[in-house]
Design a protein around this motif. Structure first.
Motif, PDB file in Angstrom:
ATOM      1  N   GLY A 123       0.859  -1.233   0.066  1.00 13.32           N
ATOM      2  CA  GLY A 123       0.097   0.243   0.089  1.00 13.32           C
ATOM      3  C   GLY A 123       0.802   1.234   0.061  1.00 13.32           C
ATOM      4  O   GLY A 123       2.163   1.265  -0.164  1.00 13.32           O
ATOM      5  N   LYS A 124       0.183   2.287   0.465  1.00 11.04           N
ATOM      6  CA  LYS A 124       1.000   3.735   0.186  1.00 11.04           C
ATOM      7  C   LYS A 124       1.718   3.819   1.443  1.00 11.04           C
ATOM      8  O   LYS A 124       0.926   3.640   2.455  1.00 11.04           O
ATOM      9  N   VAL A 125       2.894   4.357   1.550  1.00 13.63           N
ATOM     10  CA  VAL A 125       3.545   4.854   2.758  1.00 13.63           C
ATOM     11  C   VAL A 125       4.126   6.101   2.538  1.00 13.63           C
ATOM     12  O   VAL A 125       4.304   6.565   1.451  1.00 13.63           O
ATOM     13  N   LYS A 126       4.378   6.571   3.735  1.00 13.30           N
ATOM     14  CA  LYS A 126       5.150   8.093   3.932  1.00 13.30           C
ATOM     15  C   LYS A 126       6.549   7.546   4.043  1.00 13.30           C
ATOM     16  O   LYS A 126       6.890   6.862   4.650  1.00 13.30           O
ATOM     17  N   ALA A 127       7.288   8.635   3.253  1.00 14.12           N
ATOM     18  CA  ALA A 127       8.885   8.539   3.273  1.00 14.12           C
ATOM     19  C   ALA A 127       9.429   9.939   3.688  1.00 14.12           C
ATOM     20  O   ALA A 127       8.942  10.791   2.938  1.00 14.12           O
ATOM     21  N   LEU A 128      10.079   9.996   4.815  1.00 13.99           N
ATOM     22  CA  LEU A 128      11.021  11.039   5.189  1.00 13.99           C
ATOM     23  C   LEU A 128      12.228  10.986   4.673  1.00 13.99           C
ATOM     24  O   LEU A 128      13.043  10.392   5.186  1.00 13.99           O
ATOM     25  N   ILE A 129      12.595  11.908   3.720  1.00 12.14           N
ATOM     26  CA  ILE A 129      13.709  11.689   2.885  1.00 12.14           C
ATOM     27  C   ILE A 129      14.713  12.996   3.186  1.00 12.14           C
ATOM     28  O   ILE A 129      14.260  14.350   3.321  1.00 12.14           O
ATOM     29  N   ALA A 130      15.926  12.908   3.961  1.00 13.83           N
ATOM     30  CA  ALA A 130      16.977  14.001   4.399  1.00 13.83           C
ATOM     31  C   ALA A 130      18.230  14.042   3.666  1.00 13.83           C
ATOM     32  O   ALA A 130      18.846  12.723   3.624  1.00 13.83           O
ATOM     33  N   LEU A 131      18.688  14.986   3.229  1.00 16.58           N
ATOM     34  CA  LEU A 131      20.075  15.027   2.929  1.00 16.58           C
ATOM     35  C   LEU A 131      20.768  15.737   4.106  1.00 16.58           C
ATOM     36  O   LEU A 131      20.475  16.957   4.556  1.00 16.58           O
ATOM     37  N   GLU A 132      21.941  15.414   4.694  1.00 15.65           N
ATOM     38  CA  GLU A 132      22.377  15.908   5.989  1.00 15.65           C
ATOM     39  C   GLU A 132      23.994  15.681   6.205  1.00 15.65           C
ATOM     40  O   GLU A 132      24.535  14.598   5.416  1.00 15.65           O
ATOM     41  N   ARG A 133      24.456  16.406   7.143  1.00 20.25           N
ATOM     42  CA  ARG A 133      26.065  15.904   7.526  1.00 20.25           C
ATOM     43  C   ARG A 133      26.227  17.089   8.776  1.00 20.25           C
ATOM     44  O   ARG A 133      26.471  18.238   8.659  1.00 20.25           O
ATOM     45  N   GLY A 134      25.757  16.742   9.769  1.00 19.52           N
ATOM     46  CA  GLY A 134      26.005  17.625  10.986  1.00 19.52           C
ATOM     47  C   GLY A 134      24.719  18.600  11.079  1.00 19.52           C
ATOM     48  O   GLY A 134      24.386  19.090  12.241  1.00 19.52           O
ATOM     49  N   GLU A 135      24.152  18.925  10.048  1.00 18.75           N
ATOM     50  CA  GLU A 135      22.889  19.733  10.056  1.00 18.75           C
ATOM     51  C   GLU A 135      21.800  19.105   8.925  1.00 18.75           C
ATOM     52  O   GLU A 135      22.556  18.210   7.811  1.00 18.75           O
ATOM     53  N   ILE A 136      20.768  19.423   8.857  1.00 21.74           N
ATOM     54  CA  ILE A 136      19.907  19.123   7.852  1.00 21.74           C
ATOM     55  C   ILE A 136      19.843  20.080   6.602  1.00 21.74           C
ATOM     56  O   ILE A 136      19.666  21.240   6.664  1.00 21.74           O
ATOM     57  N   PHE A 137      20.386  19.610   5.465  1.00 24.92           N
ATOM     58  CA  PHE A 137      20.513  20.244   4.212  1.00 24.92           C
ATOM     59  C   PHE A 137      18.954  20.713   3.787  1.00 24.92           C
ATOM     60  O   PHE A 137      18.934  21.836   3.367  1.00 24.92           O
ATOM     61  N   SER A 138      18.359  19.637   3.373  1.00 20.75           N
ATOM     62  CA  SER A 138      17.232  19.585   2.631  1.00 20.75           C
ATOM     63  C   SER A 138      16.429  18.402   3.253  1.00 20.75           C
ATOM     64  O   SER A 138      16.785  17.356   3.833  1.00 20.75           O
ATOM     65  N   TYR A 139      15.181  18.448   3.206  1.00 22.94           N
ATOM     66  CA  TYR A 139      14.243  17.045   3.467  1.00 22.94           C
ATOM     67  C   TYR A 139      12.974  17.528   2.740  1.00 22.94           C
ATOM     68  O   TYR A 139      12.477  18.375   2.434  1.00 22.94           O
ATOM     69  N   GLU A 140      12.066  16.304   2.553  1.00 24.34           N
ATOM     70  CA  GLU A 140      10.949  16.415   2.070  1.00 24.34           C
ATOM     71  C   GLU A 140      10.207  15.099   2.178  1.00 24.34           C
ATOM     72  O   GLU A 140      10.855  13.923   2.722  1.00 24.34           O
ATOM     73  N   ILE A 141       8.930  14.962   2.221  1.00 29.36           N
ATOM     74  CA  ILE A 141       8.029  13.985   2.742  1.00 29.36           C
ATOM     75  C   ILE A 141       7.433  13.450   1.115  1.00 29.36           C
ATOM     76  O   ILE A 141       6.936  14.282   0.429  1.00 29.36           O
ATOM     77  N   ARG A 142       7.642  12.294   0.875  1.00 29.56           N
ATOM     78  CA  ARG A 142       7.125  11.699  -0.407  1.00 29.56           C
ATOM     79  C   ARG A 142       6.361  10.332  -0.045  1.00 29.56           C
ATOM     80  O   ARG A 142       6.323   9.823   1.008  1.00 29.56           O
ATOM     81  N   GLU A 143       5.402  10.242  -1.024  1.00 32.55           N
ATOM     82  CA  GLU A 143       4.338   8.987  -0.912  1.00 32.55           C
ATOM     83  C   GLU A 143       4.795   8.011  -1.726  1.00 32.55           C
ATOM     84  O   GLU A 143       5.211   8.284  -3.032  1.00 32.55           O
ATOM     85  N   ILE A 144       5.052   6.906  -1.410  1.00 35.21           N
ATOM     86  CA  ILE A 144       5.392   5.562  -1.986  1.00 35.21           C
ATOM     87  C   ILE A 144       4.434   4.667  -2.046  1.00 35.21           C
ATOM     88  O   ILE A 144       4.038   4.270  -0.963  1.00 35.21           O
ATOM     89  N   ASP A 145       4.157   3.952  -3.495  1.00 36.63           N
ATOM     90  CA  ASP A 145       3.286   2.864  -3.379  1.00 36.63           C
ATOM     91  C   ASP A 145       3.915   1.814  -4.230  1.00 36.63           C
ATOM     92  O   ASP A 145       3.189   0.900  -4.761  1.00 36.63           O
ATOM     93  N   THR A 146       5.258   1.603  -4.572  1.00 36.54           N
ATOM     94  CA  THR A 146       6.139   0.593  -5.210  1.00 36.54           C
ATOM     95  C   THR A 146       7.083  -0.015  -4.532  1.00 36.54           C
ATOM     96  O   THR A 146       7.503   0.549  -3.483  1.00 36.54           O
ATOM     97  N   SER A 147       7.507  -1.080  -4.798  1.00 37.03           N
ATOM     98  CA  SER A 147       8.395  -2.031  -4.110  1.00 37.03           C
ATOM     99  C   SER A 147       9.935  -1.041  -4.208  1.00 37.03           C
ATOM    100  O   SER A 147      10.655  -1.180  -3.242  1.00 37.03           O
ATOM    101  N   PHE A 148      10.073  -0.517  -5.311  1.00 44.03           N
ATOM    102  CA  PHE A 148      11.186   0.055  -5.660  1.00 44.03           C
ATOM    103  C   PHE A 148      11.359   1.494  -5.804  1.00 44.03           C
ATOM    104  O   PHE A 148      10.413   1.762  -6.857  1.00 44.03           O
ATOM    105  N   PHE A 149      11.959   2.551  -5.368  1.00 42.30           N
ATOM    106  CA  PHE A 149      11.421   3.968  -5.336  1.00 42.30           C
ATOM    107  C   PHE A 149      12.904   4.769  -5.563  1.00 42.30           C
ATOM    108  O   PHE A 149      13.735   4.335  -4.709  1.00 42.30           O
ATOM    109  N   LYS A 150      13.029   5.380  -6.893  1.00 42.32           N
ATOM    110  CA  LYS A 150      14.277   5.890  -6.936  1.00 42.32           C
ATOM    111  C   LYS A 150      14.446   7.507  -6.495  1.00 42.32           C
ATOM    112  O   LYS A 150      13.355   8.060  -7.130  1.00 42.32           O
ATOM    113  N   TYR A 151      15.079   8.020  -5.879  1.00 40.87           N
ATOM    114  CA  TYR A 151      15.152   9.208  -5.364  1.00 40.87           C
ATOM    115  C   TYR A 151      16.301  10.023  -6.017  1.00 40.87           C
ATOM    116  O   TYR A 151      17.462   9.521  -5.925  1.00 40.87           O
ATOM    117  N   GLU A 152      16.225  11.005  -6.451  1.00 42.38           N
ATOM    118  CA  GLU A 152      17.160  12.065  -7.042  1.00 42.38           C
ATOM    119  C   GLU A 152      17.368  13.523  -6.612  1.00 42.38           C
ATOM    120  O   GLU A 152      16.348  13.968  -6.151  1.00 42.38           O
TER     121      GLU A 152
END
Length: 357
Positions: free
Chosen positions: A225-254
């Motif tokens: 089913g549909k799940v929520k994904a919290l994706i963050a880019l970080e190193r000591g601090e959070i550079f960026s983040y976003e919440i994405r909805e995923i409904d597949t087994s394999f999800f590619k993030y760019e």
């Protein structure tokens, strides 16, 4: 026993097949002979009981050929063609033409079962299953190259295995995994291996990137089913983040590589299933989807690290010292362009005989 001239001969039969034996779900693909770097330790004792130890490392080749295997993209959509390439070289790294090699394309499924343990929780047991979907007969050219186009219509993880028997009958193999986008489940098999903890598998096919390039990674989603994904880019601090909805087994993030990511950046992913159910889970399966269906994983990218590398040159005032003498060391530090740079250094002095123990 050492001869009068100080020499001796040691003969050992090396069986690479026995060295390859592993347990677990992936044993079938791993239990094949592969080249090894072996280290031999030798200790010699003189009549006075004094002992000297040394070591020697050497390569044991699985065969007289090495195979390289790669696809133009590690993730494609179902029905899209992708280029697949093979390279053959000898044990010295020189290109060599071979024939009668094979390329097998297997689709990976996870056949699972659930078992109730003494803590009343349900836990997954899973077994890797490979289904042959395509096969190529391969002959590399004079430059050791072969290429073709592969089209896969079903979503899932695919294991590409190149096989070749050399003139001595030794089996040489190379394996590469790629992924086809789509949904999750068919029958009693899974496209993503179920786990009993909060770990989340992330595939990072290109961990070295430059500023301005597009980085990417693949998330293996174990939930239905549909799940929520919290994706963050970080190193000591959070550079960026976003919440994405995923409904597949394999999800590619760019993502686009920013200069502030130098020299490295971490990508972290938290998956949350609103129903708290992973693929194949049912009532009472909370142990297989702990913390309400929470999974977490991370991966690292090295960003334009060459610009941060330092060239350190160490010189001493002489080569040989007596016990108790003062040693003077000079350090010269330059950046990647050869210019002197201010830096902080730490120095460790180690007795080489200790490293030989």
């Amino acid at each position: 026993t050492i001869a009068a001239d100080g020499s001796t001969t040691i003969a050992v039969e090396l069986d690479l097949a026995k060295m390859a034996v592993r347990d677990g779900a992936e044993a079938a693909s791993l239990n094949s002979p592969s080249s090894k770097i072996l280290t031999m330790y030798i200790s010699a004792t003189n009549p006075n009981g004094q002992q000297i130890t040394t070591q020697k490392s050497f390569i044991v080749h699985a065969g007289d050929v090495y195979l390289g295997l790669k696809t133009d993209a590690y993730f494609v959509n179902a029905g899209d063609g992708v280029g697949v390439k093979m390279k053959s070289v000898d044990t010295q790294g020189k290109t060599i033409s071979i024939k009668n090699a094979k390329l097998e394309v297997n689709r990976v499924n996870w056949v699972y079962s659930k078992r109730k343990e003494v803590d009343s929780g349900y836990y997954f047991n899973s077994e890797k299953e490979l289904k042959l979907v395509k096969e190529f007969n391969v002959k590399t050219d004079g430059e050791g190259n072969w290429a073709d186009t592969l089209t896969l219509s079903e979503p899932g993880e695919y294991e590409l295995t190149a096989k070749y028997k050399d003139k001595s009958g030794n089996l040489v193999q190379s394996t590469y995994n790629m992924y086809v986008g789509g949904s999750a489940r068919e029958g009693e098999s899974l496209l993503v291996r179920p786990t009993n903890d909060t770990s989340l598998e992330i595939v990072n096919d290109a961990p070295d990137i430059e500023v301005g390039e597009t980085g990417s990674f693949l998330v293996k989603n174990p939930f239905e089913g549909k799940v929520k994904a919290l994706i963050a880019l970080e190193r000591g601090e959070i550079f960026s983040y976003e919440i994405r909805e995923i409904d597949t087994s394999f999800f590619k993030y760019e993502f686009k590589t920013d200069p502030k990511f130098v020299p490295n950046v971490h990508a972290s992913v938290v998956l949350l299933s609103p129903l708290g159910k992973g693929k194949g889970e049912g009532e009472g399966a909370s142990a297989s989807a702990p913390l309400g269906g929470l999974k977490f994983g991370s991966t690292q990218f090295r960003v334009d690290s060459v610009t941060k590398e330092l060239d350190i040159k160490i010189t001493s005032d002489k080569e040989i010292y007596l016990p108790g003498e003062k040693v003077e060391l000079n350090f010269e530090v330059k950046d990647h362009s050869g210019k002197p740079v201010s830096s902080e250094l730490s120095i460790a002095v180690v007795d080489m005989s200790v490293l030989a123990l």
